[in-house]
Each structure stands twice: as C-alpha cells, then as structure tokens.
Design an enzyme around this catalytic site. Structure first.
Site, short mmCIF file in Angstrom:
data_model
loop_
_atom_site.label_atom_id
_atom_site.label_comp_id
_atom_site.label_asym_id
_atom_site.label_seq_id
_atom_site.Cartn_x
_atom_site.Cartn_y
_atom_site.Cartn_z
N HIS A 188 -5.80 2.40 5.39
CA HIS A 188 -6.32 1.04 5.26
C HIS A 188 -7.73 1.02 5.86
CE1 HIS A 188 -6.12 -3.20 4.53
NE2 HIS A 188 -6.25 -3.51 5.80
N HIS A 219 -14.39 -3.73 2.07
CA HIS A 219 -13.01 -4.21 2.01
C HIS A 219 -12.90 -5.21 0.86
CE1 HIS A 219 -9.08 -5.38 2.88
NE2 HIS A 219 -9.13 -5.58 4.18
#
Length: 414
Positions: free
Chosen positions: A304, A341
C-alpha cells in the site's frame, strides 16, 4: 463444490505516468514520477500545490461532446481503461455471452468535481440552474454502470466503496464471482478523479498530504525516513478476469492467475491503521491461504506504501509479524512513489502493475528512497527496477475506516 480457476486475460490503465498499459508499465520500470504542480485550479491559497495529474488526456478523443457533458472525470477514466482492457483481452461481447460477463468497479469518492461545480451553481445562480445530470454524474456506481452500458456487459454489476481499498475489493469480489460460477468473465478494477480544490483541502487539513512544494518531484517517498505524507493521484486500472476454461476455449493470452483474496477490518480508528499492522497481516494471510500455497512461497508484495509516517511503519510491522524470517527475503515496493495515491483507484492500477510484475519478471522500484528508517527495514527495491522471477505476488490496499484487502497473483501454469 469445485471452484473455477481464475486468470487475467486483459489489462487497461490510465495513470499519471502513462495513458495506456504499455506507457504505464514502461514508466514504472523506468522509475518515472507523475508529480507536478497542479494545473486544474489556482493553488495560491492552498498549503499543497502539487499532485500526480493525468497528462495529455482529451475526453473528446474517446467520447462525443454530448457524452462528455454527462460524465464526471472518474467515469470517463473507467470507460477508457475498460475499453483498453477488453480490447487487450480480445474479448468479444455479444448476445451469446453478455449475460455472463459482469462489471465491478471500485470508487472511493465519486464525482467530487461535479459536486463542487454544481454547489457553486446552486449558491450563485439558484437551485433551478443545477444540472439535471448532477446525480448520475456524482454517484460512485456510475463508473460500473456506464462501463456496462458502453461495453454491453449484462452480467453481475456492482460498485464497491471501501475508501483506498475499493478497487482491490472490486478485483477480489470479481474473482469470487467467477470462482462460484456467477460469471464467465468480469471487467473489474477502480477509477477516481479527486484532484479538486475540496479534496486537496480536505486531505491536506487532516495532515495526510505531503507539503513539500519545493521538492514535489520527490515528495512521494514511501518507507523513507523523511516521508511526510502522500501525493494525490488520479486515474483508472481495469483487469479482465476470466475462468480458465473460458480463456482456454477461446485461445486467450493469459498474463497470470488470480489465485487468492483476503480482506479484514481493523475495528480501530477512522483514519489510522490498526496496531502493529495486524489487520493488514490478516488480509495477507487470508489471501495466501486461499491460494493453497505457503507464506514462504510469496516473492513480492506490491505494498500500500502511501508515504505517510504511520501507514508505512505499520504495514512493515504487519509484514514482519506475518512472514517472520521470510520477510527479509521478500521484495517490497510501492507504485505510489511514482503515481501518487489514486484513492479508490489505487488497488486497480496496482493490480495491473502486479500482474505485469509476475508476467514480465521485473519488479518496479520504490523511487525517492534515500534515508533509511529504522522502523522500515525491509527490501523496498530502492530507486531501480529489478529483474527477478516472481511466482507469487501480493497487492495490498488499506482504506480509511479500517478496510484491508489483499489479492494474490500467481504465475500461470496449466
């Protein structure tokens, strides 16, 4: 009940470092950054003045003008990436199979641009001037809806919204639908378009964004000891998942096998990951367990890796707790170092990258890694891509609200 094997036969992507999968993949391998000063709006009053915008994309190259006006950017991105993925798979959708081909698109926030624009219309011109397209343009499920409409896919159709885990959940749930026999093929992934004044202000004010305005090219630095927040990105990543039986029957090229899926909840905090990264660790374990393989078979993790101080530390802790000594042998990297992101689209784009990593035998780097962090002490493939055989890879997504999701991608063998 015998479960169908699920393979990946098509890929589509629209990203800050490339508007097609080949461009995106070349950018990842080259360590290219998508960061730049924001061009969409005047940032003079903002603490954050940069993001990872899509470049050179003209919606009218893909849609008629009247269609463009009816769609928010996140929907356009989804449809364009889905078209690429379907074409890449050589998947013909017609009356003979359309009710066996479905769509699951993860979207975290939906039509923020539309909401902002129409709120301004409401306040300055009155309620009667608000566009009748407000609702269909802003609702998150419209990406899945219009992908289905444009491509003629009449099978299972849904949208998943779990913040930054949305599209990893979407890919995972599509995988399960094919395993169960609910569909023969699924168009799945995620889309997002949140480089807007309200989004940047909101994420900035909860201290989630990097504020390195003078160093924006290297501001996204996952796992680096000087990281200070993530960089907002936008785009879409779409995969065609298909039952092995269907793919073999039509002679499709198979990139890799989607072999496992795990998900969990932290039950801890609205925005912070759970203690010691244990929620993410449980999602990873579930994904690996569902492959029938061992933790020691995992070669690579597409992390992530947001570049926020807490996330990167806790994800590392979760990996070490789960894998033990094997954690030191894992290759780990963060695509977000290059593309930022993408919120709800992050997992979809990163799934595309993970499939390419397995099929190509090249691990993209974590760029901008310069200062080691004692609490992030694993192999993050710093700064330079690495040729390596990857037989089993994981892709992690951790979302606000404590949503954790992991998919497992395996090298295909008959």
């Amino acid at each position: 009940m015998t479960k169908n094997r699920v393979v990946v036969t098509g890929l589509g992507a629209l990203t800050p470092i490339g508007n097609t999968v080949p461009e995106f993949w070349d950018g990842l391998v080259a360590g290219k950054t998508g960061a730049g000063l924001i061009t969409r709006f005047d940032t003079e009053a903002f603490d954050v003045k940069f993001a990872c915008e899509i470049k050179g994309f003209n919606a009218e190259d893909h849609f008629e003008k009247k269609e463009v006006r009816k769609m928010d950017s996140f929907v356009r991105y989804a449809v364009v990436a889905a078209r690429e993925a379907v074409a890449d798979a050589g998947l013909k959708i017609d009356e003979s199979n359309s009710d066996r081909i479905g769509v699951v698109i993860g979207v975290g926030m939906g039509g923020v641009t539309t909401i902002e624009e129409q709120m301004a219309v409401l306040l300055t011109k009155g309620p009667n001037r608000v566009t009748p397209f407000l609702v269909p343009k802003m609702i998150p499920n419209m990406a899945a809806g219009l992908v289905s409409i444009y491509l003629g896919a009449r099978g299972p159709n849904t949208c998943i919204t779990t913040a930054c885990a949305s599209s990893t959940n979407a890919v995972g749930e599509a995988y399960r639908m094919i395993q169960r026999g609910d569909a023969t093929a699924m168009i799945c992934g995620g889309a997002e378009a949140t480089i807007t004044p309200l989004s940047i202000a909101g994420f900035s004010n909860i201290q989630a964004l990097s504020k390195r305005n003078d160093e924006y090219l290297s501001a996204s630095r996952p796992f680096d000891g000087t990281r200070d927040g993530f960089v907002m990105g936008e785009g879409a990543g779409i995969l065609i998942l298909e039952s092995l039986e269907s793919a073999m029957a039509r002679g499709a090229r198979i990139y890799a096998e989607l072999a496992g899926y795990g998900l969990s909840g932290d039950a801890f905090h609205m925005t912070a990951p759970g203690p010691n990264g244990e929620g993410g660790a449980r999602a990873m374990k579930m994904a690996v367990d569902s492959t029938g393989m061992a933790l020691t078979d995992v070669d690579y993790i597409n992390a992530h890796g947001t570049s926020t101080p807490l996330n990167d530390k806790l994800e590392t802790q979760g990996i070490k707790a789960l894998f033990g000594d094997h954690a030191r042998k894992l290759m780990i990297s963060s695509n977000k170092s290059m593309i930022g992101h993408l919120i709800g689209a992050a997992g979809g784009v990163e799934a595309v990258a993970t499939v390419k990593t397995v099929s190509e035998g090249i691990v993209p780097p974590t760029i901008n890694y310069q200062t080691p962090d004692p609490e992030c002490d694993l192999d993050y493939v710093p700064n330079t891509a690495r040729k390596a055989e990857v037989n089993l890879a994981l892709s992690n997504s951790l979302g606000f609200g404590g949503h954790n999701a992991t998919i497992a991608v395996r090298k295909f063998e008959k």
